[in-house]
Scaffold this motif. Structure first.
Motif, PDB file in Angstrom:
ATOM      1  N   VAL A 150       0.698  -1.310   0.048  1.00  0.00           N
ATOM      2  CA  VAL A 150      -0.028  -0.100  -0.093  1.00  0.00           C
ATOM      3  C   VAL A 150       0.884   1.231  -0.098  1.00  0.00           C
ATOM      4  N   ALA A 151       0.528   2.038  -0.920  1.00  0.00           N
ATOM      5  CA  ALA A 151       1.309   3.393  -1.013  1.00  0.00           C
ATOM      6  C   ALA A 151       0.560   4.641  -0.927  1.00  0.00           C
ATOM      7  N   PRO A 152       0.251   4.990   0.476  1.00  0.00           N
ATOM      8  CA  PRO A 152      -0.321   6.457   0.493  1.00  0.00           C
ATOM      9  C   PRO A 152       0.173   7.641   0.026  1.00  0.00           C
ATOM     10  N   SER A 153      -0.625   8.560  -0.340  1.00  0.00           N
ATOM     11  CA  SER A 153      -0.170   9.614  -0.888  1.00  0.00           C
ATOM     12  C   SER A 153      -0.968  11.061  -1.067  1.00  0.00           C
ATOM     13  N   LEU A 154      -0.617  11.984  -0.243  1.00  0.00           N
ATOM     14  CA  LEU A 154      -1.274  13.314  -0.612  1.00  0.00           C
ATOM     15  C   LEU A 154      -0.449  14.284  -1.249  1.00  0.00           C
ATOM     16  N   GLY A 155       0.696  14.470  -1.339  1.00  0.00           N
ATOM     17  CA  GLY A 155       1.970  13.444  -1.349  1.00  0.00           C
ATOM     18  C   GLY A 155       2.362  12.710  -0.169  1.00  0.00           C
ATOM     19  N   LEU A 182      -6.759   3.107  -8.224  1.00  0.00           N
ATOM     20  CA  LEU A 182      -5.897   2.177  -7.319  1.00  0.00           C
ATOM     21  C   LEU A 182      -4.610   2.243  -7.560  1.00  0.00           C
ATOM     22  N   GLN A 183      -4.207   2.617  -8.851  1.00  0.00           N
ATOM     23  CA  GLN A 183      -2.803   2.739  -9.163  1.00  0.00           C
ATOM     24  C   GLN A 183      -1.739   3.416  -8.308  1.00  0.00           C
ATOM     25  N   ALA A 184      -0.884   2.768  -7.995  1.00  0.00           N
ATOM     26  CA  ALA A 184       0.090   3.364  -7.049  1.00  0.00           C
ATOM     27  C   ALA A 184       0.846   4.710  -7.920  1.00  0.00           C
ATOM     28  N   PRO A 185       0.859   5.967  -7.072  1.00  0.00           N
ATOM     29  CA  PRO A 185       1.308   6.945  -7.833  1.00  0.00           C
ATOM     30  C   PRO A 185       2.813   7.226  -7.330  1.00  0.00           C
ATOM     31  N   VAL A 186       3.564   7.851  -8.251  1.00  0.00           N
ATOM     32  CA  VAL A 186       4.863   8.160  -7.690  1.00  0.00           C
ATOM     33  C   VAL A 186       4.788   8.971  -6.549  1.00  0.00           C
ATOM     34  N   VAL A 214       0.293 -10.692  -6.210  1.00  0.00           N
ATOM     35  CA  VAL A 214       1.135  -9.692  -5.566  1.00  0.00           C
ATOM     36  C   VAL A 214       0.625  -8.544  -6.382  1.00  0.00           C
ATOM     37  N   SER A 215       0.476  -7.363  -5.621  1.00  0.00           N
ATOM     38  CA  SER A 215       0.029  -6.106  -6.207  1.00  0.00           C
ATOM     39  C   SER A 215       0.161  -4.926  -5.261  1.00  0.00           C
ATOM     40  N   GLU A 216       0.321  -3.727  -5.949  1.00  0.00           N
ATOM     41  CA  GLU A 216       0.539  -2.463  -5.329  1.00  0.00           C
ATOM     42  C   GLU A 216      -0.741  -1.615  -5.486  1.00  0.00           C
ATOM     43  N   VAL A 217      -1.169  -1.011  -4.493  1.00  0.00           N
ATOM     44  CA  VAL A 217      -2.244  -0.182  -4.540  1.00  0.00           C
ATOM     45  C   VAL A 217      -1.898   1.161  -3.884  1.00  0.00           C
ATOM     46  N   GLY A 218      -2.528   2.238  -4.396  1.00  0.00           N
ATOM     47  CA  GLY A 218      -2.417   3.775  -3.833  1.00  0.00           C
ATOM     48  C   GLY A 218      -3.520   3.808  -2.971  1.00  0.00           C
ATOM     49  N   ILE A 219      -3.372   4.837  -1.916  1.00  0.00           N
ATOM     50  CA  ILE A 219      -4.404   5.187  -1.031  1.00  0.00           C
ATOM     51  C   ILE A 219      -4.158   6.873  -1.529  1.00  0.00           C
ATOM     52  N   THR A 220      -5.418   7.685  -2.060  1.00  0.00           N
ATOM     53  CA  THR A 220      -5.075   8.988  -2.387  1.00  0.00           C
ATOM     54  C   THR A 220      -6.582   9.612  -2.395  1.00  0.00           C
ATOM     55  N   ALA A 221      -6.496  10.743  -2.546  1.00  0.00           N
ATOM     56  CA  ALA A 221      -7.846  11.657  -2.404  1.00  0.00           C
ATOM     57  C   ALA A 221      -8.930  11.188  -3.234  1.00  0.00           C
ATOM     58  N   LEU A 222      -8.614  10.244  -4.466  1.00  0.00           N
ATOM     59  CA  LEU A 222      -9.526   9.959  -5.334  1.00  0.00           C
ATOM     60  C   LEU A 222     -10.012   8.530  -4.718  1.00  0.00           C
TER      61      LEU A 222
END
Length: 845
Positions: free
Chosen positions: A44-49, A181-185, A131-139
């Motif tokens: 899991v990759a959280p970003s707001l940045g 759900l794409q993990a952002p940079v 195996v997966s990578e997920v982003g946690i974002t405002a969206l």
């Protein structure tokens, strides 16, 4: 609101999730041993940045049972093992237990901020892959709240996989994102935007830019807010919970909603503001090419925003007003008119090069597709330069928001273009620099060594703003005495101490930019030394005539007919090299561009070779032939000369052909074939440049002289059908162009030169003290003196010198019985001047 208390993962819960069965310590009853659950790995990759000092809690979406709890690691991520029996999960960012307050990099303000207490930042998703990578974002937070709405609302309803999928799909469509759900940079500082240039996953790069644009949009609307990224997330999530992003029911006072009713236009304006802010903050840590590429990525993002959650809504076209830019006209773009060499960068990486063209009326052409301007915006001053935006009539990807072209002039006067391809389904970016654009890098002398020496000794000067073409540099010692320049690089000059120099500072001038700088220390001229005009005749090792010579990287290289390539470190002893081409071509010209040798020629002895030869070599020994596909309508068989100016190679030859290369001679394009209504341009003999101004000299089919000029707007004849001058070579001599040749094309012609400060106005000069019946064939500028070599077309040859291109001194004259006597090329090193022609050379001293 406070952060929810973490749920503790117990063995009992693990047993219930994994289907573990209780049993006694023996297995005498024959029952099967318990089977371990199959696990899936999710990162899991959280970003707001990027978020720091926090952890992620994972729970089952359909029953709220906890699955895992892990702190964010050094890369801003947390990894979990999830039983395969779990259909859907919710990942949530929470504070560390007993730790510091979580922080995040707010891309609206460009600063690190504490994550406000009570902030919900979640993602709901199903796990299809091992195996997966997920982003946690405002969206993703907006999608969670929409899914909760679909589930009937309430404080924390359980969610079904169908509700999660429906909510995620809505937000994907609303914001034009393929997968929220794409993990952002992860961007944790202004310097991290550099990661976007080389991101392994373009989708993660583009997603990161969209999130940054959202934060900047909130900052534009709420400039006093410390956490605009959080404000935008909360507003969007509350507003979109009913399925529409329309400011209705957003749960915020209207004054605090960080977007207008027309979300798409304010988002596009936010991207423009983000470009200015980001580039202003990070330009000190990036190269100019990186800044240009990053600007291109944001430009592409602005042009491809596909925001439209309501299928019946009409998206207004992008205009100067919608982008909050002033409006101007095509006349303001005059310095950008011309051709640009651009790289094409598709979603899978660079896919090639092309030529972008801007016409005086604002029309733009890329890959044979033309677009017309509907509006021209600018100027838009930024910290690293000024930009203009052309909004075209091309309809990019079927959207009513038209494609745009960004023209940019940085603080060093480099002109560049960037934008998105006019057609095609791929997000294809192009970016590049104007051909022949002048780069006005300030000249600075950082030092020199040694700090003293006699007349004729060499001095190495270090600094910036120099030119790799020594003919563009002027170095003067105290007493205003110009020095001979032995070699030139963009950061280093090697010169000789001139006669009559006195102790004092050294002045360096780049004649293409007109910029100068003096050394801070004095050079001490010691007693002794001096020069001489003694020339020595020498024999070259080949049996075929040679045509050209250059010096670079400590080595002379000579080229000529057949396999006539020779090299020497001292200009006296020569080694025969292999041209790498079995067709026995006739090589006509060779230069050193600061990193490699480049030679061009023609068919020579083998008439079966149907196109000119172009070859490059890093050392003058190993040569690689470079292809040029001659157009059918241009029966070109020979290239006579080649030059380098502002990174652009230009070669010219028979049939009036001029070709260029912007990648070091690997690929070539036809730039022009000049003709007029009365005579056909037969061939060009010589080329020279002063920054943006290029000059070519040659003859027409009637053996009359002509000169053409290009100031980045195209080639134009400036002297045609000359009956009193046939130019054979041309050079830039610090402050003027000097062309040398003969009074006509017949035997018995006399030596003549012409000079011009700008390549437009030329003045003819007869060389009265040249030997009778001798004319010039070549010219070389060493930084303080011109050397002109020539002959009488038979066995007599000469070498003359001049400081102004007008008055000439005869330094050498000789007769070669029964041999071709010519000086077809001249070059110099720190210790010797070498002229070559026929099968001989002459050297000084």
């Amino acid at each position: 609101m406070t952060f929810p208390r973490p749920r503790i993962l117990t063995l009992a819960i693990l047993a219930s999730l994994g289907g573990l069965t209780a049993c006694n310590s023996n297995n005498d009853d024959g029952s099967l041993a318990p089977t371990a659950p199959t696990l899936k790995t999710v990162t899991v990759a959280p970003s707001l940045g990027r978020i720091s000092n926090a952890r992620v809690v994972l729970r089952n979406a359909v029953n709220h049972q906890p699955i895992g709890d892990a702190p964010l690691n050094g890369s801003g991520r947390a990894t979990f093992q999830v039983p395969s029996s779990v259909q859907a999960v919710i990942a949530e960012v929470v504070p560390l237990i007993g730790g510091p307050v979580p922080t995040y990099f707010d891309e609206g303000t460009g600063t690190n901020q504490p994550l406000p207490a009570g902030t919900n930042l979640r993602a709901a998703f199903t796990l299809a892959n091992a195996v997966s990578e997920v982003g946690i974002t405002a969206l993703t937070e907006a999608a969670v709240r929409r899914a909760q709405f679909l589930a009937g609302g309430g404080a924390d309803p359980v969610l079904t996989p169908a509700q999660i999928a429906q909510a995620n799909a809505l937000v994907n469509q609303a914001f034009g994102v393929a997968n929220i759900l794409q993990a952002p940079v992860l961007i944790g500082s202004n310097s991290d935007y550099n990661q976007l240039l080389n991101a392994a996953n373009p989708a993660g790069r583009d997603y990161a830019m969209r999130l940054a644009a959202l934060a900047r949009q909130a900052h534009n609307a709420l400039p006093a807010a410390n956490s605009p990224a959080v404000a935008m997330m909360n507003a969007v999530a509350s507003d979109l919970s009913d399925g529409k992003l329309d400011r209705a029911g957003a749960g915020f006072p209207a004054s605090d909603v960080p977007y207008a009713a027309d979300f798409a236009l304010s988002w596009a304006a936010a991207v423009n503001a983000l470009v200015t802010a980001v580039l202003g903050n990070i330009q000190g840590g990036l190269t100019q090419q990186q800044i240009t590429e990053l600007n291109s990525l944001f430009t592409a993002l602005a042009q491809n925003l596909n925001f439209n959650p309501d299928p019946n809504a009409v998206v207004a076209p992008v205009t100067c007003a919608s982008l909050q830019l002033p409006k101007t006209n095509a006349a303001a773009l005059s310095e950008f008119v011309g051709n640009f060499t651009v790289d094409i960068n598709g979603s899978s990486g660079k896919t090639g090069t092309a030529t972008f063209s801007l016409a005086a009326n604002g029309n733009v052409t890329l890959d044979a597709q033309m677009a017309h301007p509907t509006e021209i915006c600018g100027p838009n001053a930024q910290s690293n330069g000024t930009s203009y935006l052309i909004i075209t009539d091309r309809n990019e990807l079927g959207k009513t928001a038209r494609a745009t072209v960004n023209l940019f002039k940085n603080n060093s006067s480099v002109l560049s273009v960037e934008g998105v391809s006019f057609a095609g389904a791929e997000n294809t970016i192009y970016f590049g620099s104007k051909q022949g654009a002048v780069v006005s890098v300030p000249v600075a002398v950082s030092g020199f060594a040694p700090n003293s020496g006699i007349v004729g000794s060499t001095v190495t000067i270090n600094g910036t703003g120099f030119d790799a073409d020594l003919s563009h540099m002027v170095v003067k010692f105290s007493n205003n005495i110009a020095a001979e320049i032995v070699s030139s690089k963009t950061t280093e000059l090697v010169v000789k101490v001139p006669v009559n120099a006195v102790t004092g500072p050294i002045t360096v001038t780049n004649s293409t930019t007109g910029l100068s700088n003096n050394s801070t220390g004095n050079f001490t001229v010691q007693a002794g030394g001096g020069g001489g005009n003694t020339w020595t005749e020498r024999t070259l090792p080949g049996a075929f005539v040679v045509n050209s010579i250059t010096f670079g990287n400590g080595k002379f290289v000579v080229v000529g007919a057949a396999k006539g390539i020779f090299s020497s470190t001292d200009g006296i002893s020569w080694t025969t090299e292999n041209s790498g081409n079995a067709n026995s071509p006739e090589l006509r010209s060779v230069i050193y561009d600061g990193s490699q040798f480049i030679t061009v020629g023609g068919t020579g002895l083998n008439q079966g070779l149907t196109s000119p030869l172009i070859a490059t070599s890093p050392d003058g020994t190993s040569w690689t032939t470079r292809p040029w596909n001659v157009p059918v309508n241009l029966p070109e068989t020979r290239l006579n000369d080649i030059m380098l100016s502002n990174g652009l190679l230009t070669a010219g030859g028979a049939n009036g052909t001029i070709i260029t290369s912007s990648d070091g001679g690997i690929t070539w394009v036809s730039e022009s074939q000049i003709n007029n209504n009365t005579t056909f341009v037969s061939e060009f003999f010589g080329l020279a440049a002063n920054g943006a101004i290029r000059v070519a000299v040659g003859r027409n089919s009637a053996f009359r002289g002509m000169i053409i000029r290009n100031d980045s707007t195209g080639w134009t004849p400036v002297a045609s059908d000359m009956t009193d001058f046939l130019p054979r070579d041309v050079v830039w001599a610090g402050n003027q162009f000097v062309a040398v040749g003969s009074s006509d094309a017949n035997f018995g012609a006399s030596a003549v030169t012409m000079t011009s400060p700008d390549g437009v106005t030329w003045t003819r000069h007869a060389v009265a003290n040249a030997p009778a019946l001798n004319s010039f064939r070549s010219v070389f500028w060493d930084g303080s003196k011109l050397y002109g070599g020539g002959d009488n077309g038979q066995s007599n040859r000469m070498m003359m010198s001049s400081t102004d291109g007008i008055s000439w001194t005869l330094e050498h004259q000789s007769t070669l019985n029964g041999q071709q006597g010519t000086v077809a090329g001249v070059a110099g090193s720190s210790s010797i001047i070498v002229g070559v022609g026929g099968v001989k050379s002459i050297t000084k001293p």
